[in-house]
Structure formats: structure tokens, C-alpha cells
Design a protein around this motif. Structure first.
Motif, PDB file in Angstrom:
ATOM      1  N   THR A  70       0.814  -1.218   0.000  1.00  0.00           N
ATOM      2  CA  THR A  70       0.000   0.000   0.000  1.00  0.00           C
ATOM      3  C   THR A  70       0.849   1.270   0.000  1.00  0.00           C
ATOM      4  OG1 THR A  70      -0.122   0.081   2.433  1.00  0.00           O
ATOM      5  CG2 THR A  70      -1.804  -1.206   1.274  1.00  0.00           C
ATOM      6  N   SER A  73       0.193   3.457  -3.133  1.00  0.00           N
ATOM      7  CA  SER A  73      -1.076   4.189  -3.056  1.00  0.00           C
ATOM      8  C   SER A  73      -0.994   5.329  -2.048  1.00  0.00           C
ATOM      9  CB  SER A  73      -2.210   3.230  -2.676  1.00  0.00           C
ATOM     10  OG  SER A  73      -2.349   2.207  -3.638  1.00  0.00           O
ATOM     11  N   ALA A  74      -0.315   5.092  -0.920  1.00  0.00           N
ATOM     12  CA  ALA A  74      -0.160   6.141   0.079  1.00  0.00           C
ATOM     13  C   ALA A  74       0.625   7.323  -0.486  1.00  0.00           C
ATOM     14  CB  ALA A  74       0.534   5.584   1.317  1.00  0.00           C
ATOM     15  N   THR A  75       1.648   7.041  -1.284  1.00  0.00           N
ATOM     16  CA  THR A  75       2.412   8.117  -1.917  1.00  0.00           C
ATOM     17  C   THR A  75       1.547   8.893  -2.895  1.00  0.00           C
ATOM     18  OG1 THR A  75       4.375   6.701  -1.748  1.00  0.00           O
ATOM     19  CG2 THR A  75       4.531   8.639  -3.158  1.00  0.00           C
ATOM     20  N   LEU A 131       7.387   8.472   2.131  1.00  0.00           N
ATOM     21  CA  LEU A 131       6.632   7.376   1.544  1.00  0.00           C
ATOM     22  C   LEU A 131       7.231   6.899   0.225  1.00  0.00           C
ATOM     23  CD1 LEU A 131       2.963   8.517   2.289  1.00  0.00           C
ATOM     24  CD2 LEU A 131       4.130   6.520   3.232  1.00  0.00           C
TER      25      LEU A 131
END
Length: 265
Positions: A70, A73-75, A131
Motif C-alpha cells: 500500500t 497508493s499512500a504516496t 513514503l
């Protein structure tokens, strides 16, 4: 007492059959729902968006996928946070050498939720850098840069460079003493690079020395050039992820080179 049996209604008193598009029982909620469905069908018939969305969302991923997957996606969501908060900050920011600091002070002290939005943007940039490094470390240690995903790794490296460049160009925008002298040091370091170093420094300064146009040059690069490039490369990155899929964790591949895959949304 026996129940009375009512005679059937004559045909003239029976309710008319519901026409297509007519709401059930005349309810406003049903009418709105059917109108929404009709609008979605109308758009999808002309764009075929559901096919692309189904291809992107419903795909097979390796078993053993965990929270490490994930980080990408977090970035991406960190970048979206930077884009949204940056738009609101740009509504008050004045990229001039005489008004930049005062505009930042106004955002922080007087604008409605200005301090909150600026804090989201400031700390969001730090979180985005952290991230993206974690995401690339996961990709490297999981071996996800190997065939056939080499191009996606190259795009990721370009996104890392652009993220660092966006952080560097944004650091000058408050235009206080710390950001001013830190930027001078950073530009001078760039000037020591081979071949393109001096030209890169002149490009960043908008001339041989720091002047009135340097701040506007950094603002244009930070707000327009780099975010546009990141958005384009991010789209290509996501396309390749959806097309090629993700790799299984290395501890599963060691036992089974073709680990079972499961479909997720």
C-alpha cells in the motif's frame, strides 16, 4: 363474524401501468435514483468507462500481499493532498520578492483555516518524500524491478527525482531568511555538477544571480511544470501496474515460482 369479500375494481378504476422512466408510487427518491441510473447508462454507452474501471479495479494479485504493497497508493494520496492544498494556498500567495513573505503571513495568521491548510501542505511534503523512499525500498527488496517491470522502475526513479525537485523548489516560496540562504546553497551545489550544472543553476536563478525573477521562476516550476510531469508519469505508472500486475512476496516465490493468485477489487 365472516369477512366481507369486496368485488374487484372495474378496469376504469385500476391504476395505469407504470411507464418506463416513471417513478414508482410517484416517490421523489425513486425518481432521482432512476434519473441517476439513466444518466450513468447514457455516459457509459458513449464512453465505455465501466470496462476500463473493471479492468483497473478487478484484477488478480498474488496471495500473501500485505501492507507493504500500500506504500505506492499512500504516496499517490500524499501527492493529491499536495495538489489540493497547493491550489488553495496559491489563491493567497503572491510570488513577488516584496509580497511573498507577507502573503504567507496572511495565510498563516488571518485566512480562514489558512494555518491548517499550510500545515497540511508543509508536513504533507515531508510525508510524501518518506513514503516514496519506502515504496522504492519495498520494490527493490521484493525484486519488483525485474522483468517485465523494468520500465515501471525507471518511471518510479523519475518520480522520485521530481518529488525531490518539487520539495526543493517549494522551500524557497515562504521567502524568509532560512529559505533564501538554503536555496542559494542548493543552487550553488547544482552548479558544481558536470556539463549541465552551470546551465541548470542559471535556469533555476533565471539569470546569473538571484534576482526579482528567481522567486517567480521557482513558483512556476513548483506549481506548473513539476506537478504536470508527476501527474503524467503517475498515470503511466498506474497503467503498467494494472497491466503487468504485482509480484508475490519473495518468501512465497522461494517455495513456488507461480504462487496462486486471487481476484480483488
Amino acid at each position: 363474524m365472516p369477512k366481507l369479500k369486496l368485488p374487484p375494481l372495474p378496469d376504469q378504476l385500476k391504476p395505469a401501468p407504470r411507464r418506463p422512466g416513471q417513478p414508482r408510487n410517484g416517490g421523489a427518491a425513486d425518481a432521482a435514483k432512476e434519473a441517476g441510473i439513466t444518466a450513468v447508462d447514457w455516459v457509459d454507452e458513449r464512453t465505455s468507462l465501466t470496462g476500463g474501471a473493471r479492468w483497473l479495479m478487478f484484477r488478480k494479485v498474488p496471495k500473501g500481499t500485505n501492507w507493504f504493497y500500500t506504500l505506492g497508493s499512500a504516496t499517490m494520496f500524499a501527492f493529491l493532498n499536495q495538489a489540493i492544498t497547493g491550489v488553495f494556498l496559491s489563491m493567497y500567495y503572491d510570488p513577488s520578492s516584496t509580497r511573498a513573505y507577507e502573503s504567507i503571513r496572511f495565510v498563516t495568521n488571518e485566512a480562514f483555516l489558512g494555518e491548517f491548510v499550510r500545515g497540511m501542505h508543509k508536513w504533507g511534503s515531508t510525508m510524501m518524500v518518506i513514503l516514496i523512499f519506502l515504496h522504492m525500498a519495498r520494490t527493490f527488496f521484493f525484486g519488483a524491478y525485474k522483468y517485465p517491470r523494468e520500465l515501471n522502475w525507471v518511471i518510479g526513479v523519475a518520480l522520485l527525482i521530481l518529488t525531490m525537485a518539487m520539495s526543493f523548489t517549494g522551500y524557497l516560496l515562504p521567502f524568509d531568511q532560512r529559505s533564501y540562504w538554503a536555496t542559494i546553497v542548493g543552487v550553488n551545489i547544482n552548479g558544481t555538477g558536470p556539463l549541465v550544472g552551470p546551465y541548470l543553476s542559471d535556469f533555476l536563478r533565471a539569470g546569473p544571480d538571484f534576482g526579482a525573477t528567481t522567486l517567480s521562476r521557482f513558483y512556476a516550476i513548483h506549481m506548473l511544470l513539476i506537478p504536470g510531469a508527476i501527474a503524467a508519469l503517475l498515470g503511466a505508472h498506474l497503467y503498467l501496474v494494472a497491466k503487468l500486475g504485482t509480484t508475490a512476496p519473495p518468501w512465497l516465490e522461494a517455495h513456488d515460482p507461480e504462487p496462486l493468485r486471487e481476484e480483488v477489487a
